[in-house]
Structures are given as C-alpha cells and as structure tokens.
Design an enzyme around this catalytic site. Sequence first.
Site, PDB file in Angstrom:
ATOM      1  N   PRO A   2     -11.264 -31.629   9.981  1.00  0.00           N
ATOM      2  CA  PRO A   2     -11.869 -32.445   8.929  1.00  0.00           C
ATOM      3  C   PRO A   2     -12.902 -31.638   8.153  1.00  0.00           C
ATOM      4  O   PRO A   2     -13.623 -30.817   8.728  1.00  0.00           O
ATOM      5  CB  PRO A   2     -12.533 -33.585   9.707  1.00  0.00           C
ATOM      6  CG  PRO A   2     -11.846 -33.613  11.023  1.00  0.00           C
ATOM      7  CD  PRO A   2     -11.461 -32.199  11.312  1.00  0.00           C
ATOM      8  N   LYS A  61     -19.933 -30.760   7.819  1.00  0.00           N
ATOM      9  CA  LYS A  61     -18.919 -31.355   8.679  1.00  0.00           C
ATOM     10  C   LYS A  61     -19.507 -32.052   9.897  1.00  0.00           C
ATOM     11  O   LYS A  61     -18.770 -32.544  10.745  1.00  0.00           O
ATOM     12  CB  LYS A  61     -17.940 -30.262   9.150  1.00  0.00           C
ATOM     13  CG  LYS A  61     -17.286 -29.482   8.014  1.00  0.00           C
ATOM     14  CD  LYS A  61     -16.459 -28.347   8.557  1.00  0.00           C
ATOM     15  CE  LYS A  61     -15.944 -27.452   7.435  1.00  0.00           C
ATOM     16  NZ  LYS A  61     -15.138 -26.316   7.954  1.00  0.00           N
ATOM     17  N   HIS A 111      -6.168 -41.061  24.519  1.00  0.00           N
ATOM     18  CA  HIS A 111      -7.115 -39.957  24.651  1.00  0.00           C
ATOM     19  C   HIS A 111      -8.559 -40.434  24.460  1.00  0.00           C
ATOM     20  O   HIS A 111      -9.399 -39.703  23.943  1.00  0.00           O
ATOM     21  CB  HIS A 111      -6.778 -38.864  23.645  1.00  0.00           C
ATOM     22  CG  HIS A 111      -5.383 -38.322  23.798  1.00  0.00           C
ATOM     23  ND1 HIS A 111      -5.005 -37.549  24.869  1.00  0.00           N
ATOM     24  CD2 HIS A 111      -4.274 -38.479  23.026  1.00  0.00           C
ATOM     25  CE1 HIS A 111      -3.726 -37.227  24.746  1.00  0.00           C
ATOM     26  NE2 HIS A 111      -3.258 -37.776  23.655  1.00  0.00           N
ATOM     27  N   ARG A 132      -7.407 -33.185  21.661  1.00  0.00           N
ATOM     28  CA  ARG A 132      -7.529 -31.783  22.071  1.00  0.00           C
ATOM     29  C   ARG A 132      -8.875 -31.450  22.700  1.00  0.00           C
ATOM     30  O   ARG A 132      -9.093 -30.328  23.150  1.00  0.00           O
ATOM     31  CB  ARG A 132      -7.283 -30.877  20.851  1.00  0.00           C
ATOM     32  CG  ARG A 132      -5.879 -31.075  20.269  1.00  0.00           C
ATOM     33  CD  ARG A 132      -5.671 -30.281  19.009  1.00  0.00           C
ATOM     34  NE  ARG A 132      -4.345 -30.506  18.437  1.00  0.00           N
ATOM     35  CZ  ARG A 132      -3.940 -30.049  17.254  1.00  0.00           C
ATOM     36  NH1 ARG A 132      -4.768 -29.331  16.513  1.00  0.00           N
ATOM     37  NH2 ARG A 132      -2.740 -30.315  16.825  1.00  0.00           N
TER      38      ARG A 132
END
Length: 303
Positions: A2, A61, A111, A132
């Site tokens: 992102p 970010k 997850h 991940r």
Amino acid sequence: MPELPEVEVVRRGLERWVRDRTVADVAVLHPRAIRRHLAGPEDFAAQLRGRRLGAARRRGKYLWLPLEAETPAETPAGTPDRAAPDRAVLAHLGMSGQLLVQPHDALDEKHLRIRVRFADANGTELRFVDQRTFGGLSLHDTVPGDPDGLPDVIAHIARDPLDPAFDEDAFHAALRRRRTTVKRALLDQSLISGVGNIYADEALWRARLHYDRPTATLTRPRSAELLTHIRDVMHAALAVGGTSFDSLYVNVNGESGYFDRSLDAYGREDEPCRRCGTAMRRRPWMNRSSYFCPRCQRPPRVS
C-alpha cells in the site's frame, strides 16, 4: 505494498469507526503481528485496556492511533508524579495487512492476528488481518511537543506531498544536492514519504520524466511540476479508494479500490501509451519494475 492513497483510505475509515472508543480487551492471536512491540503480547494488551483512542493520523505509509493521556499517578507523598509520555498505536500494513471493522459475531478471518474489542455497545470490533505477517501493530512514545503526536520510531519519515506543511523549496534543494536518480529519490521516505513504485511510475509518466533522470538536472519548475503530478495522481486514486490488484488491500469495510483501472503506466507493458500510442516498456529496477513510454519519457543521455 500500500502507498499513501491506500493508507489514507484506511485512516479515514478508522477516523469514522474507531475514534473516541475505549478499548475493553485485546487478543493477540499471532506474536509476529506485534513483534515491534518488544515487551510482548501481554504487555501490548495490558497497555491498551481501558485507553481511549484518538483521531487516526498518517504520515506517508504509516498510520497511528493516539492514546488519550492517562491521569498522572499520585506519589506516596500525595503529590502528582510526572505524566507518562504520550503514546500511540502504530500500524504498518506491510504487503498484506488489513485493519477491518467487523461485527462482534462475524466469522474470524483465516489470517486474523489481533482483535480489539471496545467498551461501548456499538457492536463492532477492530481486527488486524495479515496473510504474510510482514505488517503489525506496536505501541510507542510520541515525539515530545510534536503537534501530530508522531511516534518516535518514525520521526525520520519525511512529510508527504499531501501534507499542508510539506516544504517544496526544501524538497527541490534536496533533489539538487543528491547524486541519485529521480525515481530513487521519490521512493526515499526520508526525503518524501508515501510514494511507492506504482505512483512514482504514474507521476513520472505524467511529467514525461524517465525514471533514471539524474535529480541534479531538475530545475525548480520541473520539480514543482513533478510534485503537482504526484498530488494529482494521489488525489485521483483517493477518489476511487486506492489501487487494488488483489484481495490483500481493502478498506476497513473490506472493499477494494478501483484506481488500477485508471493506471497510465504501471502494469501496462506492451500496451499503447495513452498519450502517443508507443508501446509501453517495463524494465527491472531495484528488485521491482519500472514502466515507462520510450518516446514520451526518453532516457537520459550517457556522457
């Protein structure tokens, strides 16, 4: 990963659904999700319980949720002790992290890594989901006196181009001083934050600049023009919820963004340039790819 528009979309969702809510309980379901909180899962949960979350904030970010200051403790002598430093929950989404606002009775995501429940009767909870596990949450002191309550671990991150306090003159001067190329400079988060591979390629295409153009060759008008294109492409992405190439990036309600349908450069290898019709090219670049038009964005001359 992102970039600024996607993280800003998530920040706006947190602003709507999480601001001013008091944490009732925290469950850390995978320790890797709080690995940057060195004191461990139990301490992370204990420090959040009973704390009210402030307005979500973002730099580049990174986004964070300030914690409402606690009342200073009383010393044995009955005099107020010094207040503890202001703290904030810092979130880094990594490659697949998601902050979702879900009903209490919604099925757990496959997850799901962290669950935050609130003390009110709103009926929703905050979930951190990460396939991940490159992202995570952590608690940090904030920079003393910083008006944005910036967590100290990201104090080195530069302001982003949508920040009203972004200094264009300082940015141009830094570009001219550095012996680097323009795309490398755009991805340097200590120089300008929030720009990643996708939006760098888009802005450079709009500015007709090759990604390997030396920064020392950029005039003040050219760097100002590049900043304008960076802002324009990010505003356009924000308007449609950011860029989603798969289900790993979504907003807090689980919805994807649609800017991938409007990309002019990124991912368009061999497709005609929307400006001149020349086939777009892709070149390997720093373990990534750079997409450009060989006619509109001519490479720099080699002396």
